[in-house]
Design a protein around this motif. Structure first.
Motif, PDB file in Angstrom:
ATOM      1  N   SER A 126       4.473   8.739  -0.446  1.00  0.00           N
ATOM      2  CA  SER A 126       4.270   7.928   0.756  1.00  0.00           C
ATOM      3  C   SER A 126       5.456   8.067   1.697  1.00  0.00           C
ATOM      4  O   SER A 126       6.528   8.564   1.322  1.00  0.00           O
ATOM      5  N   GLU A 140       0.800  -1.224   0.000  1.00  0.00           N
ATOM      6  CA  GLU A 140       0.000   0.000   0.000  1.00  0.00           C
ATOM      7  C   GLU A 140       0.829   1.269   0.000  1.00  0.00           C
ATOM      8  O   GLU A 140       0.320   2.349  -0.303  1.00  0.00           O
ATOM      9  N   GLU A 141       2.120   1.148   0.349  1.00  0.00           N
ATOM     10  CA  GLU A 141       2.966   2.333   0.497  1.00  0.00           C
ATOM     11  C   GLU A 141       3.840   2.588  -0.721  1.00  0.00           C
ATOM     12  O   GLU A 141       4.770   3.375  -0.664  1.00  0.00           O
ATOM     13  N   GLY A 142       3.587   1.914  -1.827  1.00  0.00           N
ATOM     14  CA  GLY A 142       4.487   2.011  -2.963  1.00  0.00           C
ATOM     15  C   GLY A 142       4.359   3.281  -3.777  1.00  0.00           C
ATOM     16  O   GLY A 142       5.175   3.552  -4.643  1.00  0.00           O
ATOM     17  N   GLN A 143       3.355   4.108  -3.525  1.00  0.00           N
ATOM     18  CA  GLN A 143       3.100   5.254  -4.371  1.00  0.00           C
ATOM     19  C   GLN A 143       3.994   6.443  -4.009  1.00  0.00           C
ATOM     20  O   GLN A 143       4.520   6.544  -2.924  1.00  0.00           O
ATOM     21  N   ALA A 144       4.121   7.358  -4.982  1.00  0.00           N
ATOM     22  CA  ALA A 144       4.885   8.586  -4.742  1.00  0.00           C
ATOM     23  C   ALA A 144       4.227   9.381  -3.614  1.00  0.00           C
ATOM     24  O   ALA A 144       3.008   9.406  -3.476  1.00  0.00           O
TER      25      ALA A 144
END
Length: 522
Positions: free
Chosen positions: A426, A420-424
């Motif tokens: 984060s 869930e934390e892979g996005q820019a």
């Protein structure tokens, strides 16, 4: 099992495993980080990654995730103890020469070390050799038998050896599973004990005994290091009489081998660096200030830390570890405070340490009202690889009908996972960005440090320099917009924004509360 048997069962298959790769053109192994420039990742193995489906973290699971750790930007892995123990955390061993079976085999262990080294990662093992748990042969074979072979390896309260000298004057300690287990003190001043531990620690550092260190670890963390064990006056002068000779033997065999001392008083650690001859201690007072994000306390701790740290020695800067409440819980889940704390912990002078899952914002607070080792399970919950806490690989060994599960901090779909934390934008991306910056800027790895904003300003301003390279870390720890209180030379210098790009006029700079800026010379 002794070391000779371990090697006899491992060297031949390991040697055969090396033959095929050697027949092919090998990719050059990346250089491991130099002393003084390391970034540690502290992981609780039982909770990290399960590879065999039993919900217990293991060595194969860790090996599968080495690329994740390398890509995150860490250089060195610090593992909690691997030796067998009746306690889930594997402190207080029953055998100092083998691996906890639930974590894997010696083959699995050596495969892990080789895989880490191939990726340029160092490996450090946590060692607590001052005590044994009930079940260790030194205890079981000597109880009531003062003439037994290992009878004098432990301290005893009576000549008949009916009562071992206990850890902290409590005969038995409660495990999370309800068992009460004895812990006894080792007689560390006994010459035979010193010889045994020198030989054993040399094995973990240099399994082949040839000084090469291939398949050996790169350093040790010494848990609860003391000069007078438990302050009882029964095992005294350990810095000079026990630890220093062993450290010298390790470094004679393996130049560059490093010793991390966990100073037992959680103070500044001067005595452990000087008389104890450790290379590194933990910056506990600075950690306390950083978790509060209090500028006055941070500046005071930075100055005191610099004052007491001898040349050539270092401090590990950290926000959390396996014994402390998780930083994200301490700051109430505030993402701005999490980002500010991360920037300070990773870019200040010292060698930073991340506790597994810190980069995701994992939460956890010590349970109150119990002396059981269950109190710290909330700090050691499963590393969050997937949104689903029950997904394969999740090391939820503590799943039960008990409070540490029913009141757990990490839950499926809570937004706190690698998936869930892979996005820019984060927290995970923020940690990767800061670590990449540290890797590319020499002044952030090993430069000098100077506090350049006045104490009355809410903005903490830290100048890092190495030769012509300069970086300026600015964090507004106040509650209102503030201007950095820089002198004319720094305010008028030419700066680039190392995080967002572009030129910056430092004289006109204003920071929102908890904003972080990192400026650098072009």
């Amino acid at each position: 099992m002794n070391i000779a048997k371990i090697l006899a069962g491992w060297i031949l298959p390991a040697a055969l495993a090396f033959i095929a790769p050697l027949a092919q053109a090998a990719t050059p192994t990346p250089a491991r980080a130099q002393a003084g420039e390391e970034v540690f990742y502290h992981l609780f193995l039982r909770s990290f990654r399960d590879a065999d489906g039993d919900r217990i973290g293991d060595l194969k699971g860790l090996t599968e995730k080495l690329d994740y750790l390398r890509d995150l930007g860490v250089t060195s892995l610090l593992l909690t103890p691997l030796q067998p123990s009746p306690f889930y955390h594997n402190y207080f061993a029953t055998d100092f020469e083998t691996i906890e079976p639930k974590y894997g085999t010696m083959d699995d262990y050596f495969a892990f070390v080789r895989a880490a080294h191939v990726r340029g990662l160092k490996v450090y093992l946590d060692q607590e050799i001052q005590y044994v748990a009930e079940g260790h042969p030194w205890w079981t074979q000597s109880l009531g038998k003062p003439q037994a072979e290992f009878a004098d390896y432990l301290l005893w309260r009576d000549p008949q050896h009916n009562e071992a000298e206990p850890f902290l004057n409590q005969a038995r300690w409660e495990g999370y599973d309800g068992r009460w287990i004895g812990i006894a003190m080792v007689d560390m001043n006994r010459p035979a004990v010193k010889r045994y531990f020198e030989k054993t620690l040399l094995f973990w550092a240099d399994p082949h005994g040839d000084g090469s260190g291939r398949d050996g670890v790169d350093g040790f963390r010494i848990d609860h290091m003391m000069d007078d064990l438990d302050n009882k006056g029964l095992a005294k002068n350990l810095f000079a009489g026990f630890w220093t000779p062993i450290f010298k033997a390790l470094k004679a065999r393996r130049p560059g081998f490093r010793i991390i001392a966990e100073q037992s008083d959680w103070g500044y650690g001067q005595d452990w660096l000087a008389r104890g001859n450790a290379d590194l201690v933990f910056a506990f007072p600075l950690r306390g200030a950083l978790t509060k994000l209090d500028k006055r306390e941070i500046v005071e701790a930075l100055r005191k830390t610099a004052e007491i740290t001898p040349a050539g020695k270092g401090q590990i800067v950290f926000l959390e570890n396996h014994d402390t409440d998780r930083f994200m819980s301490l700051i109430g889940g505030d993402s701005a405070r999490a980002r500010a704390g991360a920037a300070l912990a990773l870019l200040l002078k010292g060698e930073p340490l991340l506790y597994y899952g810190q980069e995701l914002g994992m939460r956890g607070v010590t349970r109150k009202g119990t002396m059981s080792d269950s109190a710290h399970i909330p700090l050691r919950e499963a590393m969050r690889w997937n949104a689903d806490l029950d997904a394969p690989g999740s090391a939820i060994w503590y799943k039960s009908d008990k409070p540490w599960w029913n009141q757990r901090y990490n839950r499926s779909g809570d937004g706190v996972s690698v998936q869930e934390e892979g996005q820019a934008g984060s927290l995970h991306a923020w940690y990767r960005q800061l670590l990449a910056l540290r890797r590319t800027r020499p002044e952030l790895r090993n430069g000098t440090q100077r506090i350049v904003c006045g104490d009355d300003s809410p903005v903490i301003c830290v100048l890092r320099e190495s030769g012509a390279a300069r970086s300026l870390l600015l964090v507004n720890l106040g509650t209102t917009t503030a201007k950095p209180d820089l002198d004319a030379t720094l305010a008028g210098a030419t700066w680039t924004d190392l995080l967002d790009g572009g030129m910056v006029d430092a004289a006109q700079l204003r920071l929102q509360p908890l904003a972080v800026r990192v400026l650098g010379t072009p």
